[in-house]
Write a protein that holds these residues in place. Structure first.
Motif, PDB file in Angstrom:
ATOM      1  N   HIS A   1     -73.955  -0.400  48.860  1.00  0.00           N
ATOM      2  CA  HIS A   1     -73.389  -1.514  48.072  1.00  0.00           C
ATOM      3  C   HIS A   1     -71.894  -1.370  47.827  1.00  0.00           C
ATOM      4  O   HIS A   1     -71.343  -2.101  46.999  1.00  0.00           O
ATOM      5  CB  HIS A   1     -74.098  -1.679  46.720  1.00  0.00           C
ATOM      6  N   THR A   2     -71.218  -0.457  48.498  1.00  0.00           N
ATOM      7  CA  THR A   2     -69.804  -0.237  48.202  1.00  0.00           C
ATOM      8  C   THR A   2     -68.936  -0.437  49.439  1.00  0.00           C
ATOM      9  O   THR A   2     -69.386  -0.290  50.581  1.00  0.00           O
ATOM     10  CB  THR A   2     -69.556   1.181  47.658  1.00  0.00           C
ATOM     11  N   VAL A   3     -67.686  -0.768  49.158  1.00  0.00           N
ATOM     12  CA  VAL A   3     -66.617  -0.783  50.153  1.00  0.00           C
ATOM     13  C   VAL A   3     -65.603   0.262  49.706  1.00  0.00           C
ATOM     14  O   VAL A   3     -65.168   0.250  48.547  1.00  0.00           O
ATOM     15  CB  VAL A   3     -65.963  -2.171  50.265  1.00  0.00           C
ATOM     16  N   ARG A   4     -65.222   1.154  50.615  1.00  0.00           N
ATOM     17  CA  ARG A   4     -64.286   2.223  50.279  1.00  0.00           C
ATOM     18  C   ARG A   4     -63.013   2.068  51.110  1.00  0.00           C
ATOM     19  O   ARG A   4     -63.067   1.753  52.308  1.00  0.00           O
ATOM     20  CB  ARG A   4     -64.913   3.600  50.505  1.00  0.00           C
ATOM     21  N   LEU A   5     -61.874   2.309  50.470  1.00  0.00           N
ATOM     22  CA  LEU A   5     -60.574   2.269  51.116  1.00  0.00           C
ATOM     23  C   LEU A   5     -60.036   3.686  51.214  1.00  0.00           C
ATOM     24  O   LEU A   5     -59.950   4.400  50.205  1.00  0.00           O
ATOM     25  CB  LEU A   5     -59.605   1.378  50.331  1.00  0.00           C
ATOM     26  N   TRP A   6     -59.677   4.087  52.430  1.00  0.00           N
ATOM     27  CA  TRP A   6     -59.193   5.446  52.707  1.00  0.00           C
ATOM     28  C   TRP A   6     -57.718   5.354  53.106  1.00  0.00           C
ATOM     29  O   TRP A   6     -57.359   4.666  54.059  1.00  0.00           O
ATOM     30  CB  TRP A   6     -60.008   6.095  53.824  1.00  0.00           C
ATOM     31  N   ALA A   7     -56.872   6.063  52.368  1.00  0.00           N
ATOM     32  CA  ALA A   7     -55.419   5.970  52.557  1.00  0.00           C
ATOM     33  C   ALA A   7     -54.952   6.932  53.640  1.00  0.00           C
ATOM     34  O   ALA A   7     -55.262   8.123  53.615  1.00  0.00           O
ATOM     35  CB  ALA A   7     -54.687   6.258  51.245  1.00  0.00           C
ATOM     36  N   ASN A   8     -54.199   6.412  54.607  1.00  0.00           N
ATOM     37  CA  ASN A   8     -53.568   7.198  55.662  1.00  0.00           C
ATOM     38  C   ASN A   8     -52.311   7.893  55.103  1.00  0.00           C
ATOM     39  O   ASN A   8     -51.568   7.270  54.332  1.00  0.00           O
ATOM     40  CB  ASN A   8     -53.190   6.248  56.808  1.00  0.00           C
ATOM     41  N   PRO A   9     -52.003   9.179  55.373  1.00  0.00           N
ATOM     42  CA  PRO A   9     -52.567   9.992  56.462  1.00  0.00           C
ATOM     43  C   PRO A   9     -53.648  10.972  56.039  1.00  0.00           C
ATOM     44  O   PRO A   9     -54.312  11.548  56.889  1.00  0.00           O
ATOM     45  CB  PRO A   9     -51.344  10.746  56.969  1.00  0.00           C
ATOM     46  N   GLU A  10     -53.816  11.228  54.737  1.00  0.00           N
ATOM     47  CA  GLU A  10     -54.812  12.209  54.301  1.00  0.00           C
ATOM     48  C   GLU A  10     -56.219  11.636  54.328  1.00  0.00           C
ATOM     49  O   GLU A  10     -57.200  12.374  54.339  1.00  0.00           O
ATOM     50  CB  GLU A  10     -54.485  12.695  52.883  1.00  0.00           C
ATOM     51  N   PHE A  11     -56.316  10.292  54.292  1.00  0.00           N
ATOM     52  CA  PHE A  11     -57.586   9.572  54.296  1.00  0.00           C
ATOM     53  C   PHE A  11     -58.476   9.999  53.128  1.00  0.00           C
ATOM     54  O   PHE A  11     -59.678  10.229  53.274  1.00  0.00           O
ATOM     55  CB  PHE A  11     -58.302   9.746  55.638  1.00  0.00           C
ATOM     56  N   GLU A  12     -57.844  10.109  51.974  1.00  0.00           N
ATOM     57  CA  GLU A  12     -58.594  10.290  50.740  1.00  0.00           C
ATOM     58  C   GLU A  12     -58.996   8.923  50.200  1.00  0.00           C
ATOM     59  O   GLU A  12     -58.318   7.922  50.424  1.00  0.00           O
ATOM     60  CB  GLU A  12     -57.745  11.037  49.721  1.00  0.00           C
ATOM     61  N   CYS A  13     -60.115   8.876  49.503  1.00  0.00           N
ATOM     62  CA  CYS A  13     -60.617   7.605  48.988  1.00  0.00           C
ATOM     63  C   CYS A  13     -59.683   7.084  47.901  1.00  0.00           C
ATOM     64  O   CYS A  13     -59.529   7.697  46.839  1.00  0.00           O
ATOM     65  CB  CYS A  13     -62.028   7.785  48.446  1.00  0.00           C
ATOM     66  N   ALA A  14     -59.054   5.927  48.177  1.00  0.00           N
ATOM     67  CA  ALA A  14     -58.107   5.342  47.226  1.00  0.00           C
ATOM     68  C   ALA A  14     -58.759   4.310  46.325  1.00  0.00           C
ATOM     69  O   ALA A  14     -58.243   4.043  45.222  1.00  0.00           O
ATOM     70  CB  ALA A  14     -56.941   4.700  47.979  1.00  0.00           C
ATOM     71  N   CYS A  15     -59.878   3.725  46.750  1.00  0.00           N
ATOM     72  CA  CYS A  15     -60.511   2.675  45.951  1.00  0.00           C
ATOM     73  C   CYS A  15     -61.961   2.525  46.371  1.00  0.00           C
ATOM     74  O   CYS A  15     -62.292   2.665  47.557  1.00  0.00           O
ATOM     75  CB  CYS A  15     -59.754   1.352  46.131  1.00  0.00           C
ATOM     76  N   VAL A  16     -62.823   2.247  45.401  1.00  0.00           N
ATOM     77  CA  VAL A  16     -64.236   1.958  45.647  1.00  0.00           C
ATOM     78  C   VAL A  16     -64.550   0.610  45.023  1.00  0.00           C
ATOM     79  O   VAL A  16     -64.348   0.405  43.815  1.00  0.00           O
ATOM     80  CB  VAL A  16     -65.155   3.050  45.068  1.00  0.00           C
ATOM     81  N   ILE A  17     -65.048  -0.329  45.835  1.00  0.00           N
ATOM     82  CA  ILE A  17     -65.384  -1.674  45.367  1.00  0.00           C
ATOM     83  C   ILE A  17     -66.893  -1.827  45.439  1.00  0.00           C
ATOM     84  O   ILE A  17     -67.493  -1.728  46.508  1.00  0.00           O
ATOM     85  CB  ILE A  17     -64.691  -2.749  46.227  1.00  0.00           C
ATOM     86  N   ASP A  18     -67.511  -2.083  44.285  1.00  0.00           N
ATOM     87  CA  ASP A  18     -68.959  -2.273  44.209  1.00  0.00           C
ATOM     88  C   ASP A  18     -69.269  -3.755  44.397  1.00  0.00           C
ATOM     89  O   ASP A  18     -68.844  -4.594  43.609  1.00  0.00           O
ATOM     90  CB  ASP A  18     -69.494  -1.781  42.873  1.00  0.00           C
ATOM     91  N   CYS A  19     -70.022  -4.063  45.463  1.00  0.00           N
ATOM     92  CA  CYS A  19     -70.327  -5.458  45.788  1.00  0.00           C
ATOM     93  C   CYS A  19     -71.714  -5.887  45.329  1.00  0.00           C
ATOM     94  O   CYS A  19     -72.067  -7.068  45.450  1.00  0.00           O
ATOM     95  CB  CYS A  19     -70.205  -5.686  47.287  1.00  0.00           C
ATOM     96  N   GLY A  20     -72.530  -4.986  44.835  1.00  0.00           N
ATOM     97  CA  GLY A  20     -73.834  -5.351  44.281  1.00  0.00           C
ATOM     98  C   GLY A  20     -74.923  -5.573  45.309  1.00  0.00           C
ATOM     99  O   GLY A  20     -76.047  -5.936  44.937  1.00  0.00           O
ATOM    100  N   ALA A  21     -74.662  -5.364  46.585  1.00  0.00           N
ATOM    101  CA  ALA A  21     -75.685  -5.542  47.628  1.00  0.00           C
ATOM    102  C   ALA A  21     -75.236  -4.777  48.864  1.00  0.00           C
ATOM    103  O   ALA A  21     -74.072  -4.385  49.001  1.00  0.00           O
ATOM    104  CB  ALA A  21     -75.895  -7.018  47.945  1.00  0.00           C
ATOM    105  N   SER A  22     -76.184  -4.550  49.764  1.00  0.00           N
ATOM    106  CA  SER A  22     -75.861  -3.864  51.009  1.00  0.00           C
ATOM    107  C   SER A  22     -74.905  -4.720  51.833  1.00  0.00           C
ATOM    108  O   SER A  22     -75.112  -5.917  52.008  1.00  0.00           O
ATOM    109  CB  SER A  22     -77.131  -3.591  51.817  1.00  0.00           C
ATOM    110  N   ILE A  23     -73.877  -4.085  52.371  1.00  0.00           N
ATOM    111  CA  ILE A  23     -72.875  -4.803  53.161  1.00  0.00           C
ATOM    112  C   ILE A  23     -73.309  -4.789  54.626  1.00  0.00           C
ATOM    113  O   ILE A  23     -73.596  -3.719  55.181  1.00  0.00           O
ATOM    114  CB  ILE A  23     -71.486  -4.150  53.015  1.00  0.00           C
ATOM    115  N   ASN A  24     -73.336  -5.958  55.264  1.00  0.00           N
ATOM    116  CA  ASN A  24     -73.715  -6.054  56.674  1.00  0.00           C
ATOM    117  C   ASN A  24     -72.528  -5.891  57.618  1.00  0.00           C
ATOM    118  O   ASN A  24     -72.655  -5.296  58.689  1.00  0.00           O
ATOM    119  CB  ASN A  24     -74.403  -7.395  56.950  1.00  0.00           C
ATOM    120  N   ASP A  25     -71.364  -6.425  57.231  1.00  0.00           N
ATOM    121  CA  ASP A  25     -70.195  -6.364  58.103  1.00  0.00           C
ATOM    122  C   ASP A  25     -68.958  -6.690  57.277  1.00  0.00           C
ATOM    123  O   ASP A  25     -69.053  -7.278  56.188  1.00  0.00           O
ATOM    124  CB  ASP A  25     -70.341  -7.351  59.265  1.00  0.00           C
TER     125      ASP A  25
END
Length: 484
Positions: free
Chosen positions: A253-277
């Motif tokens: 149920h989440t979308v995660r944003l990974w910041a370049n160049p270390e690719f650490e998680c910068a943000c987690v967005i909870d969408c409330g359902a399984s994401i298909n695409d």
């Protein structure tokens, strides 16, 4: 006497054909005397003939015999010299530790020894030495580049995935090399995505909910970072316009944003359902579109971390993709329909333009590319129906019409396969090529000829169903992944 006369006539007829032969008369006279003489006289004559000295041979015949004997002796001496030289060479080779074949006495023995003797490895010239003598862009240079990539992979941090490298020449293309990049044992690779432009960063999603970011080029292939945090299957990967952010979606149920160049998680967005695409807007750095299992599609502002637009559907949306200019959003639903919506920019308002059913099964993946004819958009649609659909979206003054152009056959009955357009392969003006995986372990390259009939090129090397394919930003490397 009749027998004697018959013998005499026979000898005379034979001697007559040889004018230089001696006269047979002395022989005949001696023969006649022997037949008529008493036995004691015949014995005495034979004893005298044995004791008599042999006649001197002909001088010419003796000279010929002498020359033959000398020639035979010279051959024997040459054979002995060759055998001695061979023995000396074998001893020197054994002293150097080399394996030398021992010749047999017969031809069969020599062939057997040659087949059973391992050949020493001949060192090949380095690729860098050969490349300077070849014409850039030629097929020979392509083969040397491929070998150089293989040589470089031996020193890479991770040297096992599969890729083909491509070079254009004479208006065509050549796939000139392949090698394994990464091999994750017992972990299927489900998604791959190259960064935009000349940046050769490759995002790799696996079935164990992890994501790797690798640097892939013709010279090396190594993992530069790992992204851990999802607790469900990764369903989507997308790079931002400037490649500063990698976005991933999941069944957790989440979308995660990974910041370049270390690719650490910068943000987690909870969408409330399984994401298909999900799909990143091609011109706006903070606009993300996604679809979920609750029959919704949302436009997410990544700066705010929340949805700014939402559409509800009658059937679940399985896939989506932006058109190249970002003016339209294309959706594929569970029932095989493709829907097209206008995106009106800053107002974040979406209006439906057209809808068409192109498949009897769910549309599992969508990809778009520009058409050289006007404002038309080419759409590639995957569905679990043993084919890939190519559609044309005809755009004219704000109106649009969807047309199914061609179905390309593949084996696809159970898994989600993601096909893609070829960025640099164009056989005829206005034609498009596609690359697609298949459940028969083959990568297919399809194109349309001038009559609209497809031609096909097959790339083999996988040992499991091929799920995904993607191109590097410069169109030089094709990467494919499978379930193995």
């Amino acid at each position: 006497m009749e027998c004697y006369d018959l013998r005499r006539q026979t000898l005379l007829s034979r001697m007559a054909c040889n004018p230089v032969a001696a006269s047979p008369q002395p022989y005949l006279d001696r023969r006649r005397w022997l037949l008529s003489a008493p036995r004691q006289d015949r014995v005495a004559l034979c004893a005298a003939m044995v004791a008599a000295p042999a006649e001197q041979p002909d001088t010419q015949e003796a000279e010929m015999q002498r020359k033959l004997r000398e020639k035979k002796l010279r051959k024997q001496e040459q054979a002995k010299a060759k055998e001695a030289l061979r023995a000396k060479q074998m001893e020197a080779a054994r002293a150097r530790g080399e394996v030398v074949a021992v010749p047999g006495g017969s031809l069969q023995e020599q062939v057997t020894n040659a087949l059973n003797t391992p050949q020493p490895a001949t060192p090949e010239p380095k690729s860098t030495d050969l490349l300077g003598r070849l014409e850039p862009g030629s097929a020979a240079a392509g083969r040397v580049l491929a070998r150089a990539a293989d040589e470089a992979s031996d020193q890479a941090a991770v040297d096992e995935g599969l890729y083909w490298s491509m070079r254009d020449f004479d208006g065509g293309y050549a796939m000139y090399g392949s090698r394994r990049l990464f091999h994750y044992k017992d972990t299927p690779v489900t998604l791959i995505s190259f960064a935009n432009g000349p940046c050769w960063l490759l995002a790799i999603a696996m079935s164990n909910m992890s994501i790797n970011v690798a640097l892939v080029s013709e010279a090396c292939a190594k993992v530069v970072s790992s992204c851990a945090g999802h607790t469900g299957q990764v369903t989507g990967l997308a790079w931002s316009l400037n490649n500063e952010v990698l976005c991933s979606s999941s069944n957790d149920h989440t979308v995660r944003l990974w910041a370049n160049p270390e690719f650490e998680c910068a943000c987690v967005i909870d969408c409330g359902a399984s994401i298909n695409d999900l799909s990143w807007h091609p011109t706006r750095e903070n606009m993300l579109a996604l679809c979920d299992s609750m029959k919704r599609t949302q436009l997410i502002d990544t700066d705010k971390g929340s949805a700014v637009e939402e559409i509800e559907w009658d059937d679940p949306i399985r896939s989506l993709a932006w058109t190249p200019d970002g003016s339209m959003l294309v959706f594929g639903d569970e029932d095989g329909h493709i829907h097209v919506y206008h995106y009106l920019g800053d107002e974040e308002i979406m209006n439906k333009v057209c809808s068409e059913r192109v498949s009897g099964r769910a549309i599992t993946h969508l990809e778009t590319c520009s058409s050289p004819v006007g404002q038309d958009v080419m759409i590639l649609a995957n569905s679990i129906q043993n084919s890939v659909k190519m559609c044309r979206l005809k755009v004219d003054k704000g109106d649009a019409e969807l047309e199914l152009l061609r179905e390309f056959p593949i084996t696809n009955q159970s898994v989600v396969i993601r096909s893609c357009f070829c960025p640099t392969i164009t056989r005829w003006p206005g034609s498009h090529s596609i690359v697609t995986g298949s459940e028969d372990h083959i990568v297919y390259i399809y194109n349309l000829d001038k009559q609209g009939d497809p031609w096909c090129n097959m790339l083999q090397g996988h040992e499991a169903p091929v799920l995904g394919s993607c191109w590097s930003g410069d169109g030089a490397i094709l990467v494919t992944c499978d379930t193995d």
